[in-house]
Scaffold this motif. Structure first.
Motif, mmCIF file in Angstrom:
data_model
loop_
_atom_site.group_PDB
_atom_site.id
_atom_site.type_symbol
_atom_site.label_atom_id
_atom_site.label_comp_id
_atom_site.label_asym_id
_atom_site.label_seq_id
_atom_site.Cartn_x
_atom_site.Cartn_y
_atom_site.Cartn_z
ATOM 1 N N ALA A 90 61.360 30.588 44.321
ATOM 2 C CA ALA A 90 62.472 28.824 45.525
ATOM 3 C C ALA A 90 62.442 27.307 45.097
ATOM 4 C CB ALA A 90 61.742 29.933 46.586
ATOM 5 N N LEU A 91 60.835 27.686 44.473
ATOM 6 C CA LEU A 91 61.321 26.041 44.961
ATOM 7 C C LEU A 91 62.118 25.796 43.082
ATOM 8 C CD1 LEU A 91 57.661 25.332 45.343
ATOM 9 C CD2 LEU A 91 59.039 24.272 46.451
ATOM 10 N N SER A 92 62.430 26.179 42.292
ATOM 11 C CA SER A 92 62.652 25.959 41.357
ATOM 12 C C SER A 92 64.657 26.025 41.384
ATOM 13 C CB SER A 92 63.068 27.066 39.773
ATOM 14 O OG SER A 92 61.712 26.747 39.849
ATOM 15 N N GLY A 93 64.825 26.320 42.619
ATOM 16 C CA GLY A 93 66.633 26.574 42.888
ATOM 17 C C GLY A 93 66.837 25.655 43.853
ATOM 18 N N ILE A 94 65.639 24.280 43.900
ATOM 19 C CA ILE A 94 66.180 22.953 45.399
ATOM 20 C C ILE A 94 67.400 22.851 44.170
ATOM 21 C CG2 ILE A 94 64.592 23.567 46.418
ATOM 22 C CD1 ILE A 94 63.362 20.990 45.061
ATOM 23 N N PRO A 95 68.022 22.096 45.315
ATOM 24 C CA PRO A 95 68.985 20.674 45.121
ATOM 25 C C PRO A 95 68.330 19.719 44.111
ATOM 26 C CG PRO A 95 69.576 21.280 46.798
ATOM 27 C CD PRO A 95 68.112 21.673 46.823
ATOM 28 N N GLU A 96 68.998 18.727 43.346
ATOM 29 C CA GLU A 96 68.769 18.024 42.527
ATOM 30 C C GLU A 96 68.154 17.311 43.604
ATOM 31 O OE1 GLU A 96 67.649 17.546 39.469
ATOM 32 O OE2 GLU A 96 69.272 19.627 38.635
ATOM 33 N N ASN A 97 68.492 16.243 45.088
ATOM 34 C CA ASN A 97 68.027 15.230 45.749
ATOM 35 C C ASN A 97 66.692 15.593 46.070
ATOM 36 O OD1 ASN A 97 69.364 17.155 46.993
ATOM 37 N ND2 ASN A 97 69.420 15.788 48.416
#
Length: 1957
Positions: free
Chosen positions: A102-109
């Motif tokens: 889940a954390l690996s797929g968050i947006p760059e910002n």
């Protein structure tokens, strides 16, 4: 389809504190926030699986977040909580992985925010002070760097803090490790924690390596320097700390090199620093940087130990970059230096773990060398140094040859990897070279192919060559390799290796052929190479020898080319094989091969039978039916496997499969072979599972059909309708269950009961009501009838415990109403029976009692029944009135039963204290204890509810065990436990026992081996004789006593001993069970747990006492089993004091052994009794992952005691030495210690050899036992009869490489021994170590891969071994001759043989020592045999080799003539000549020197005493050897003269080769040998002639058959004369056997002396010999065979007058045949009878004409049925061949157009009875036949026996062997008789002519029925348990009488018979 049980996976659970939950609730109260809502919902859930699913939704939601779409502050809070969830989870938790996703797929910002949260959380974790939390922090650090990019970025910021934390942690781990001595559990946990910390440090440094380089370049960050150097110091300290596990040390070595590489960061400087650190640390320290010296101070101050160098070398190879080429020349030199060091370490490090590490490092070295070759800067020096012929590669190859058969799988695997890499390296160093022409590959291929096929490393190495060079290359060198390897696959130990090689070869061959120019025709050549040889072996070999080919080779072959199946079927059905579809008698034939191939193909899914017509399209069903009842078990199994095994588990059963299964079961349930039984159960399980799974699919289809509302009319026309299928399934399973239950009839054999109970258990298991199962085909409770339940209960009384267990497992699944145990009377009867059996004197009765009680404790009505018994026994008890849950009811019942048994046992122990003899005779004690153990095993003792009551009961059990042991242990600890009856306090028996006690004297004490035993003088012998006569026990040692009922009984010493040692056994098992299963109290003062600390210590002291003092093997062996359970519990417990008990006990016993004296309490027997078991249990209790400190301590102490310190043996040092030798033997034999004892093998060998020189017999005896155990440990378990087979040998190189210290020791000892061989004084000096030394050296053998270096190392042994051949002991000379062969290089064998022959004396020498001559000749013989048998020798050089040796032999020819007075050396020299003659014949060349040699040989034979009349010999040494040798040589020359006839040689040439003298005529020579007055000559000649005839019968020798027959035809008269005149029984038997092989017609006219003997006279003479008493088995067999041939010959001549004259002789022959079929006869005689009947069937017994009287004919037929029910399978199988001899005009052997030829015994008996009934009709003997067959069924003789024995009790002897035949089933035969006789009656118009015969049969049967019914009524309650044998016998007779009644009813009679029952 049924749902299978899923494996439970620990998911965990997310738990947030109240603060975090409050923050989430605040977020959800405001605006709509989906992320916060999901997080809150996830946190409030309690199911981890549901939380996992919500985390996946959160991950999807996070990926959809945009830059400004949501409130950033709310998102930040959610991310913080999500990061907190991540940190809180376990490292391998699915929840943690989901959070990472889940954390690996968050947006760059948002990533920076997550990284910041991770950093904060990590820093919080690093500040932890709780030591129990450290491992979780380390796991979290490692998890951040494992497939988590945000975690890796987090580490880029906090790596310094993490390094500092890891440094602190490792320092703390080192301190903890010093304080955890003996606490194995905590130590193991600490080792794993240290390993994880080391790996985390390595991964972290590799991740941030570039950043560290940048910082070090700027000379900043002092804290980083301190952290890196501090960690490096920790790594070095761990590396040098022996308390750490080797895996931790190995990882520390790699970590140290990684850190050095990271700090240095200079490829050119790094190799020099590493080189100095590894190899020159003390000399080059001044050149190293200061930080390196400081961090690695311990390495620089002293030479590092070997293991540290090994692990640093591994780190160097693993961590340095060899491929880049940046290290240049210094790196290359470092690489070769490491190789040198590794090979040196290989000779010094002998622990199995170290050997594994060395092999792994060498494999890593080859990988590094290959990387270096791939670098762009690779130098020519490196290429030359790594060429296949270079020194480095040759050393590696030597390592491979030495270790490719290492006991460790890992070492063998690494050797294979090294060899693969060597091939790659050589290929890389020779760019563009062709492997086909490369001398390196060519020489290696020839070397491998010349090796023996028993070498396992040969297969892996050839497989590697195939991968690189291809199969065509190997086939070009030797095209017979496929056939050779297929032949090797017949052996189990080599099958897997051979199959792997073949797989690589045929796959490579297929690819090569498909890519060749003739790719269109590749399949024919491929099939010819790989399939045809396989099918030939499959058809012709015995089925038992083809198991591994089928298991390993066939599936791989079909997988490689599925189209091969069609070719296999076509070839097996081709003209040559189709004619012999059944195959020869010993093989499976084409039919069996066809079943095998089809089974394998169907299992792989190559064809299916989803359509009903699929079977007939492939092969006829009739062939499968024939295979299902084939004679050979493997054919039947393959056919059943073809029916049962499918690729899909849900494939529906066809009607054909159901019909075939129904056909199979009745004829195969009585299979005697255990493997066959297991396979039937396994295959039927597959069928039942498939039926269950497919029924679920069919049921779902029916539901679909009903939903679609399809009309019934439409479905009735469809035979494949699901409902029809399900009904077929139900009918089939009902038939199966009914058939199986009916087969539990009285008297059913063990095999039948075993299969039936197993299959019923499988049905109950497969068709149980599982969760998710929607439909049940069968339910066991619906089928069981009361009679079936009684049959199942009856199985509990079997003498086979396997059957008891199977029946119990089935019965306990049935409800009480089905068992009938709701009836209180029946339950109480069974309970009383169980309690009575628990005190039976029969040992197996207590096992029955245990199973009965285990079944009864599960019944609700047990307590009232038990209460009633308690009242009868006078015990007070409370009644449990309220009903409880099942678990509580079971616990209560078990507790009450144990209490009752304990009370009974305590009373009986008190009685035993007064009179142990009385209790042993009437009420043995061990049965009660066994029942208590059985009751305890029914309950999980770790989760009982009534703690207080159980604690009291456990305490009572332990005290009872100690009390009982005190009563019975004096017997087991007696010096003569087998004969001791103790003194009783009972005055009535004391006087009777006094006589017995006076006869028993202790035969051994602790000082029995304290002094050397000298030879006794005549006076001593007379004194010993008188003493022995006075002390020896009487023949019938027994005492008359009365039991509790007042009946008299005989008490023997055996009964007392069985009572005592079995009581000790049960006590040990009980205490072991308590230690293993009872919960232990947590602390000494706590009240939890059922087993107290003080009780554990008391149990340990008890086991110590029993193991160290018991003399009875049964007692201390079972005490060892219980003690092992105690030590396992102590090792795994958490209490430190208890964990140290094994070490404490071990130190105490070693000290006691060391200080042993004649007054010690340690048991002193020749094998030290239980002392080795005690130490073995303590040593083996160490955890496998530990450093084996106890083993090292023990081996060090024992070896120091076992090695003699001085030549003069001190009396007080002898006893410890004996104990030490015996204990070492036990430890070397212990498989649990495995390869951990290998480092001590060399010391053990030295101790054994030196101990053999002791003057004390006990030391020599123990040394011999130790030596035997070590030989087995070194060379493996003997797997063949050949004592000198190469399977249990090894090369000299491998032996001395694995045990290098034995090289100087054996050489020195051999030198000492050799000096005693030659004595000028003539005094014989026999050295005791000679035998052991030669035995070891004789186990070695030469290898063609041994280079000159190895040969030179073995050369010093040669002169000493040659001198050992001068020993005055014949056996020693033989062993010296055998031991010389492996120490002579292959190319030096012939020169050595010549040099030995040249040392032989001339006839004119003054001093001729015959022992020297004999030893020299023996060595020459063994060398010549080795040379000529060697695979390395080619026929092209054979002639020159023979020419060289012949000249040397002829120079010493006088030793074979009369000039040599010693017959032994004459015989040995003749052996040399015989070897040369054999290979002269093989060479088939003509030369003058060869012709001269033939002439000399003929002259020696003709001039010998063998052909000189009047020569007599006195019995001198060597006479028999000379007679046998010269006879063997003569016969070999006869064979040579015969075998040369078919050659394309001229008659003159043949005459020149074979007839050097005119007197050498084969027929005259053979006649002379047959008539020789020497017994040995006649016997050997007859044996040889018989061997010729047997070879001709088996077609082994084709080209000489006619010549041998011609030669024998010329001596027929001599043979007939010899038959009449021969007096020696063995020679006469051989003569008669030879006559049996000749055609009977050619023997007449038989002229004996002056009269002619007719066929009738010859028959009478043969029968007279057969009737002689005390004749040998061979004579019985041959007379029966020859007489039968004569009878058949006479009967077929059809001379009525002559037949009338020999009627009495014919009846005598029938009687002889019947007598030979009796169960009391030897197997060989019964086999002969079967062969005789086979020959008689087509001509006499199954002919249209009746030759004998009908009663005699029926007698012979009865013999056939007796043999078909024989206990020996080989006899039954032979008897089944009778069916093959049945003429085709009879219809009984044909059913449904199926011709049953090769059938199993069960079907053969059925078919045979049908044939007999059909023949009775053809002979018009129906009336007399029916009467005779009914009399068979009545069993008149057996009823007479029952009448005689009806008043005898069943328990007359302690161990009753029971009936002879455990396979025959009287009811089965009776049922078959009833079936066929009823058919015969119905088919005959007037079955019985004489009504009086029927009335006589009716009266006889009625009398028997009345008698049987009266006996059955007289049996006690539950007779199947209390009087098992009587009940079974009467039940069988009852069934037979009811069968007779059914037959008589067909005549209107027999109703009265059934009325009695």
């Amino acid at each position: 389809m049924v749902q299978k049980k899923k494996k439970d996976i620990h998911v965990g659970r997310i738990v947030l504190d109240e603060r975090e939950l409050a923050r989430l609730r605040c977020l959800t109260t405001g605006e709509e926030n989906g992320l916060a809502i999901l997080l809150l919902e996830c946190a409030e859930l309690t199911d981890g699986i549901q939380q996992l699913q919500l985390l996946k939704k959160i991950g999807v939601l996070l990926r959809k977040l945009g830059g400004d779409s949501v409130n950033n502050s709310q998102i930040d809070i959610c991310l913080e909580i999500l990061v907190r969830i991540y940190w809180d989870q376990e490292s391998r938790s699915p929840l943690k992985r989901a959070t990472v996703s889940a954390l690996s797929g968050i947006p760059e910002n948002l990533k920076e925010k997550v990284i910041s949260c991770l950093i904060n959380c990590l820093r919080e974790e690093l500040l932890t002070v709780d030591k129990s939390h450290v491992r979780k922090v380390i796991d979290s650090i490692a998890a951040c760097m494992e497939n988590f990019s945000l975690g890796e970025k987090c580490m880029q910021y906090v790596y310094l803090e993490v390094l500092q934390f890891l440094h602190t942690t490792l320092v703390d781990f080192k301190l903890q490790n010093k304080n955890l001595g003996g606490q194995h559990i905590l130590q193991n946990k600490l080792m794993h924690d240290s390993l994880v910390a080391l790996k985390a440090a390595m991964i972290l440094v590799q991740k941030v390596q570039e950043k560290i380089h940048d910082i070090f370049c700027k000379n900043a960050e002092t804290s980083l320097w301190e952290a890196m150097c501090g960690l490096l110091t920790c790594f070095i300290e761990i590396l040098l700390d022996g308390d750490f596990l080797q895996t931790v040390q190995s990882t520390a070595g790699m970590a140290a090199l990684l850190f050095i590489k990271t700090i240095v960061n200079c490829n050119e400087l790094l190799p020099k620093l590493v080189h100095d650190l590894l190899f020159n640390s003390t000399q080059r320290a001044h050149d190293a940087p200061g930080w390196l010296i400081t961090s690695c101070r311990q390495l620089y101050d002293a030479v590092p130990p070997d293991d540290a160098i090994l692990f640093l070398s591994q780190g160097t190879l693993a961590m340095l970059d060899w491929r880049s080429g940046g290290m240049r020349d210094s790196g290359e030199h470092l690489l070769f230096d490491i190789l040198t060091v590794l090979l040196s370490l290989n000779t010094r490090l002998k622990e199995s773990s170290m050997a594994m590490s060395v092999s792994r490092n060498l494999s890593l070295w080859t990988t590094s060398a290959l990387d270096a070759l791939h670098s762009d800067s690779c130098s020519q020096y490196l290429k030359n140094s790594l060429n296949g012929n270079s020194e480095a590669i040759q050393k590696l190859l030597e390592y491979i040859w030495t270790h490719w058969e290492h006991p460790l799988d890992g070492v063998r695997h690494q050797s294979k990897t090294i060899f693969k890499n060597i091939l790659k390296i050589h290929q890389k160093t020779n760019d563009g070279s062709c492997g086909m022409t490369d001398p390196f590959f060519l020489n290696m291929t020839h070397s491998f192919l010349s090796l023996e096929w028993h070498i396992k490393g040969k297969y892996t190495s050839l497989g590697c060559l195939v991968e690189y060079l291809g199969t065509e290359y190997i086939l070009t060198v030797d095209d017979t390799v496929p056939k050779q390897v297929l032949g090797i696959m017949l052996e189990q130990s080599l099958a897997t290796y051979a199959s792997d090689l073949l797989e690589k070869m045929f796959e490579s061959h297929k690819n090569e052929l498909m890519s060749s120019s003739q790719s269109s025709n590749w399949i024919k050549q491929w099939h010819k190479t790989w399939i045809s040889p396989f099918l030939t072996i499959l058809c012709e070999e015995k089925p038992s020898r083809t198991t591994y080919i089928i298991e390993y080779y066939l599936p791989k072959l079909l997988k490689c080319n599925p189209d091969s199946l069609t070719c296999m079927i076509k070839e097996l059905q081709s003209s040559d094989k189709a004619n012999n579809i059944a195959g020869p008698f010993h093989s499976r034939g084409a039919l069996g091969a066809l079943m095998t191939c089809l089974r394998a193909a169907r299992a792989q899914g190559l064809w299916s039978t989803t359509e009903e017509s699929a079977w007939n399209q492939l092969i006829p069903i009739s062939l499968i039916k024939q295979a299902l009842v084939h004679k050979h078990e493997q054919v039947r199994l393959d056919a059943l496997g073809l029916v049962c095994e499918t690729h899909r588990s849900t494939e529906a059963l066809s009607q054909q499969e159901i019909a075939l299964t129904k056909f199979f079961l009745p004829y195969n349930l009585n299979s005697q072979t255990p493997a066959m039984r297991q396979q039937i159960v396994w295959l039927m399980r597959k069928l039942f599972t498939r039926l269950r799974d497919s029924s679920q699919v069919l049921y779902k289809q029916t539901q679909t059909v009903h939903r679609r509302k399809i009309t019934v009319h439409e479905e009735k026309t469809n035979s494949q309708h699901p409902e029809v299928k399900l009904q077929q399934y139900k009918d089939f399973m009902a038939w199966v269950c009914d058939r199986l239950l009916r087969d539990l009839f009285p008297g059913a054999s063990f095999p039948r009961k075993f299969i039936v109970l197993n299959l019923l258990g499988v049905i109950a298991e497969v068709f149980e009501n599982l969760e998710g199962q929607t439909y049940r085909v069968v339910q066991m409770t619906d089928i069981l009838q009361p009679a079936y339940v009684d049959a199942l209960l009856g199985c509990l009384n079997s003498t086979f415990e396997e059957l008891k267990l199977l029946a119990y497992d089935l019965l306990k699944k049935l409800p009480a109403p089905i068992l009938g145990l709701q009836d209180s009377e029946k339950l109480q009867t069974l309970l009383q029976t169980a309690l009575d059996l628990s005190t039976s004197t029969k040992p197996y009765d207590c096992i029955t009692a245990s199973y009965l009680l285990a079944l009864l404790v599960q019944q609700e009505g047990l307590l009232p029944a038990l209460h009633a018994l308690k009242q009868q026994a006078g015990y007070l008890s409370k009644v449990h009135e309220k009903e409880s849950a099942d678990k509580e009811m079971l616990e209560t019942n078990i507790l009450e039963v144990i209490k009752f048994l304990l009370n009974c046992l305590l009373d009986e122990i008190r009685q035993a204290e007064r009179s142990l003899v009385h209790m042993a005779a009437s009420n043995p004690l061990y049965g009660r204890v066994h029942c208590i153990i059985g009751a305890l095993q029914q309950l999980s003792l770790k989760s009982v509810s009534n703690i207080a009551e159980w604690k009291e009961t456990v305490a009572g059990l332990i005290l009872m065990a100690f009390h009982l042991s005190a009563v019975v242990s004096p017997i087991c600890q007696s010096s003569s436990p087998e004969g001791l009856i103790p003194m009783d306090t009972d005055l009535e028996t004391a006087e009777d026992l006094q006589k017995i006690l006076n006869e028993i004297r202790p035969r051994d004490t602790n000082d029995y081996f304290a002094q050397a035993k000298l030879l006794k003088t005549d006076k001593d012998r007379e004194f010993s004789k008188n003493t022995y006569e006075h002390c020896k026990p009487s023949e019938t040692l027994s005492v008359a006593m009365t039991d509790q009922t007042g009946q008299s009984c005989q008490v023997t010493a055996q009964m007392v001993l069985v009572c005592c040692w079995r009581s000790m056994k049960e006590i040990s098992l009980l205490l072991g069970l308590l230690c293993q299963n009872l919960p232990l109290q947590s602390t000494p003062d706590s009240k939890d747990g059922l087993l107290m600390f003080h009780q554990v210590r008391e149990i340990g002291e008890y086991f110590k006492c029993q193991l160290l003092q018991s003399r009875h093997r049964g007692a201390f062996e079972l005490a060892y089993v219980g003690f092992v359970k105690l030590t396992e519990m102590l090792t795994s417990c958490n209490n430190r004091d208890l964990q140290k008990l094994p070490q404490q006990w071990l130190e105490e016993v070693l000290l006691e052994v060391k200080s042993s004296s004649p007054v010690s309490k340690l048991c002193a027997t020749r094998r030290s009794a239980g002392i080795p078991f005690y130490i073995q249990a303590l040593v083996s209790s160490e955890p496998r992952g530990s450093n084996l400190g106890l083993l090292k301590l023990t081996m060090k102490e024992l070896i120091s005691l076992a090695l003699p310190l001085a030549m003069c043996q001190d009396e007080h040092a002898t006893i410890p030495q004996v104990h030490a030798l015996n204990i070492l033997r036990a430890l070397f034999r212990d498989t649990r210690l495995g390869e951990n004892v290998i480092p001590y093998v060399a010391d053990g060998i030295q101790a054994a050899i030196l101990g053999f020189t002791s003057p004390v017999w006990a030391v020599r005896n123990s040394s011999t036992l130790l030596f035997s155990a070590l030989i087995t440990r070194i060379f493996g378990v003997k797997r063949g009869k050949d004592e000198h087979s190469k399977k249990n040998r090894m090369t000299g190189r491998e032996f001395f490489t694995r045990f290098p210290t034995l090289y100087p020791f054996l050489l020195k000892q051999l030198e000492i021994v050799a000096t005693t061989m030659d004595s000028d004084s003539g005094v014989l000096k026999l050295h005791p170590s000679l035998f052991l030394l030669l035995l070891v050296l004789g186990r070695l053998y030469p290898s063609p891969l041994d280079g000159t270096c190895s040969a030179l190392r073995l050369a010093p042994f040669v002169p000493f071994i040659i001198r050992c051949a001068h020993s005055p002991v014949h056996r020693s000379r033989e062993m010296a001759a055998r031991a010389l062969v492996p120490f002579v290089a292959v190319d030096c064998i012939l020169p050595m043989a010549q040099s030995l022959l040249e040392t032989l004396p001339a006839p004119t020498d003054l001093c001729i020592r015959q022992n020297h001559i004999h030893g020299t000749l023996l060595q020459a013989v063994h060398l010549l045999r080795s040379h000529f048998d060697s695979k390395q020798r080619t026929n092209s050089s054979l002639h020159q080799e023979l020419h060289d040796i012949i000249g040397c032999t002829r120079a010493k020819i006088w030793l074979a003539t009369r000039q040599n007075p010693c017959l032994l050396t004459r015989a040995t020299f003749l052996d040399v000549i015989d070897i040369l003659c054999y290979y002269l014949n093989k060479s088939k060349t003509i030369a003058p020197e060869i012709q001269n040699f033939w002439e000399a040989t003929h002259h020696i034979i003709l001039e010998s005493e063998l052909y000189t009349d009047g020569q007599t010999f006195s019995p001198v040494p060597g006479l028999i050897q000379w007679q046998r040798t010269i006879t063997k040589l003569t016969l070999s020359l006869l064979v040579t003269s015969v075998s040369l006839q078919p050659m394309s040689l001229s008659p003159d040439a043949i005459h020149e080769l074979t007839s050097g003298t005119a007197e050498f005529q084969p027929s005259l020579i053979l006649s002379h040998l047959l008539c020789s007055k020497f017994l040995e000559v006649r016997f050997l000649t007859l044996e040889t002639v018989l061997l010729w005839l047997e070879e001709m019968d088996s077609n082994q020798v084709k080209e000489t058959n006619g010549n041998v027959l011609f030669l024998l035809s010329q001596v027929e008269d001599t043979l007939k004369k010899l038959a009449v005149q021969e007096k020696h029984p063995e020679c006469l038997a051989k003569v008669l056997k030879i006559l049996c092989h000749l055609k009977i017609e050619t023997l007449f006219p038989w002229i004996a002396s002056t009269s002619v003997m007719s066929e009738a006279k010859l028959l009478k003479w043969i029968l007279s010999i057969a009737e002689t008493r005390n004749i040998s088995l061979e004579m019985q067999s041959v007379t029966l065979t020859l007489a039968s041939k004569l009878v058949i010959h006479l009967m077929l001549k059809k001379q009525e007058k002559s037949l009338d004259s020999i009627t009495q002789d014919l009846r005598q022959w029938v009687h002889l045949v019947a007598q030979s079929c009796g169960v009391e006869q030897q197997t060989e005689i019964r086999l002969t009878a079967a062969k005789v009947l086979i020959d008689a069937v087509p001509s006499l017994l199954a002919n249209k004409q009746l030759y004998f009287d009908i009663l005699d004919t029926l007698t012979l037929w009865k013999c056939i049925f007796i043999l078909l029910q024989d206990e020996e399978q080989v006899v039954r199988d032979k008897a089944t061949d009778i069916i093959q001899m049945i003429p085709h005009f009879l219809k009984a052997c044909k059913k449904d157009d199926i011709l049953f030829v090769v059938v199993n015994p069960s079907l053969a008996m059925d078919l045979g009875l049908g044939v007999l009934c059909e023949l009775l009709q053809i002979w018009n003997q129906t009336s007399r036949g029916i009467v005779a067959l009914i009399e068979w069924m009545l069993g008149e003789e057996e009823m007479k026996e029952d009448t005689v024995n009806e008043n005898l009790g069943e328990y007359d002897i302690l161990f009753d062997k029971g009936e002879f035949n455990l396979w025959a089933e009287k009811i089965t035969f009776a049922n078959l008789l009833r079936k066929h006789v009823s058919t015969l009656i119905s088919q005959s118009p007037a079955p019985v002519d004489d009504e009086s015969e029927l009335c006589r049969l009716t009266t006889m049967a009625a009398n028997q029925a009345q008698h049987v019914a009266w006996l059955l009524k007289g049996l006690p309650p539950a007779p199947e348990f209390s009087r098992t044998a009587d009940h079974t016998r009467l039940s069988i007779q009852k069934v037979r009488l009811l069968n007779v009644a059914q037959l008589l009813r067909l005549f209107g009679l027999g109703a009265v018979i059934a009325g009695y029952f």
